[in-house]
Design an enzyme around this catalytic site. Structure first.
Site, short mmCIF file in Angstrom:
data_model
loop_
_atom_site.label_atom_id
_atom_site.label_comp_id
_atom_site.label_asym_id
_atom_site.label_seq_id
_atom_site.Cartn_x
_atom_site.Cartn_y
_atom_site.Cartn_z
N ASN A 95 1.16 -1.34 0.08
CA ASN A 95 0.09 -0.23 -0.22
C ASN A 95 0.89 1.30 -0.22
O ASN A 95 0.11 2.72 -0.93
CB ASN A 95 -1.06 -0.15 1.42
CG ASN A 95 -2.10 -1.04 0.88
OD1 ASN A 95 -3.28 -0.93 0.08
ND2 ASN A 95 -1.94 -2.38 1.44
N VAL A 138 8.21 -2.67 -3.40
CA VAL A 138 9.25 -3.01 -3.34
C VAL A 138 10.16 -3.89 -4.32
O VAL A 138 9.13 -5.36 -5.52
CB VAL A 138 9.45 -4.11 -2.02
CG1 VAL A 138 10.88 -4.62 -1.98
CG2 VAL A 138 8.94 -3.39 -0.99
N ASP A 176 0.20 -11.41 -1.18
CA ASP A 176 1.28 -11.14 -0.26
C ASP A 176 1.52 -11.72 1.28
O ASP A 176 3.12 -12.60 1.34
CB ASP A 176 1.89 -9.60 0.09
CG ASP A 176 0.51 -8.92 1.10
OD1 ASP A 176 -0.60 -9.63 0.68
OD2 ASP A 176 0.86 -7.86 1.48
N ARG A 177 1.23 -12.04 1.51
CA ARG A 177 0.80 -13.00 2.92
C ARG A 177 0.84 -13.91 2.81
O ARG A 177 1.87 -14.70 2.85
CB ARG A 177 -0.20 -12.35 3.62
CG ARG A 177 -0.66 -10.89 4.24
CD ARG A 177 -2.22 -10.92 5.33
NE ARG A 177 -2.18 -11.40 6.14
CZ ARG A 177 -3.41 -11.52 7.17
NH1 ARG A 177 -3.98 -11.31 6.65
NH2 ARG A 177 -2.88 -12.53 8.26
N THR A 192 2.52 -1.49 5.75
CA THR A 192 1.59 0.01 6.88
C THR A 192 0.61 -1.84 7.25
O THR A 192 -0.21 0.12 8.36
CB THR A 192 0.87 0.33 5.10
OG1 THR A 192 1.61 0.69 4.07
CG2 THR A 192 -0.74 1.80 5.55
#
Length: 258
Positions: free
Chosen positions: A9, A13, A112-113, A135
């Protein structure tokens, strides 16, 4: 070379892998309305810094929690690197397994998780708790069989500080660092004690409670994300810090899909 991109968010990267080695990484702001040319030109500038040419990129893989930026990002990869990205979503899964209690549910972790948890299992084994300090702060539990059990989502440290400053008239913005004393004698120390030290205490409580619910103490705790080092250096409850865990997870997924 493989280009991995973790779109969060706040930041995107980028990680450039030569085989299993991370040759370089950099961050770009996840700015609303950013164009493909802005992404492409900035990325190429960073490539030059590392001594690489855009043509060295053989493949691109992306995990994103910001759908609004994906058109520009995909276009940038095609236009400037000549590669159609592989995107981790319902069609390209991380390989993370779910506990029987969750298998009947249609709800799944964000890409992502799931990528981060799968990478942590591959690197450190299970059972474990994976904490991502971004974030948002996410805390995810994985059982001894390597199955995801569930987790928690809370405000990240910067979000907590920003909300406090925005909601008050006279409190100043201060550096995110641990104060020497919890009983602060200045406004700066008191803010750091309340926000930073209080945040560390919150993380320690979540770890303690999660281990209790998992029914075992031999659970490794792995931290990643932009502020992971600050928390790691101020608690004994985190076993490993791994800032590039999501990027490594993307590399592992790409290798498995080859």
């Amino acid at each position: 070379m493989l280009l991995t991109i973790d779109v969060g968010n706040t930041n995107m990267v980028f990680g450039l892998f030569s085989g299993e080695t991370l040759a370089g990484s950099f961050r770009l702001r996840t700015a609303p309305g950013i164009t493909s040319d802005e992404i492409g030109i900035l990325a190429c500038e960073y490539f030059s810094r590392f001594g690489f040419e855009p043509g060295a990129v053989e493949a691109v893989i992306i995990a994103s929690v910001v759908p609004q930026i994906m058109y520009s990002l995909n276009s940038a990869m095609i236009k400037y690197f000549g590669r159609e990205p592989l995107v981790v979503d319902s069609g390209v899964e991380s390989g993370l397994r779910y506990s029987p209690a969750l298998c009947s549910s249609s709800e799944r972790l964000g890409s992502d998780r799931s990528v981060t948890a799968a990478a942590a299992i591959a690197k450190y084994g299970a059972p474990l708790i994976v904490i991502d300090f971004g974030t948002a702060t996410t805390v995810d539990a994985v059982d001894a069989a390597g199955c995801y059990l569930g987790g928690s989502i809370g405000a990240g440290l910067r979000v907590c500080m920003d909300a406090l400053i925005q909601g008050t008239a006279m409190l100043p913005r201060v550096e995110l660092s641990m104060p020497g004393h919890i009983i602060g004698t200045s406004t700066l120390e008191q803010l750091q004690a309340g926000v930073v030290a209080g945040y560390v205490g919150n993380i320690e409580y979540l770890i303690t409670r999660m281990k209790r619910e998992m029914g075992r103490e031999d659970v490794k705790v792995v931290a990643t994300g932009g502020l992971s080092r600050l928390i790691y250096e101020n608690t004994s409850m985190i076993d490993h810090i791994d800032p590039h865990l999501t990027l490594e997870g993307l590399r592992l997924i790409y290798e498995a899909k080859k």
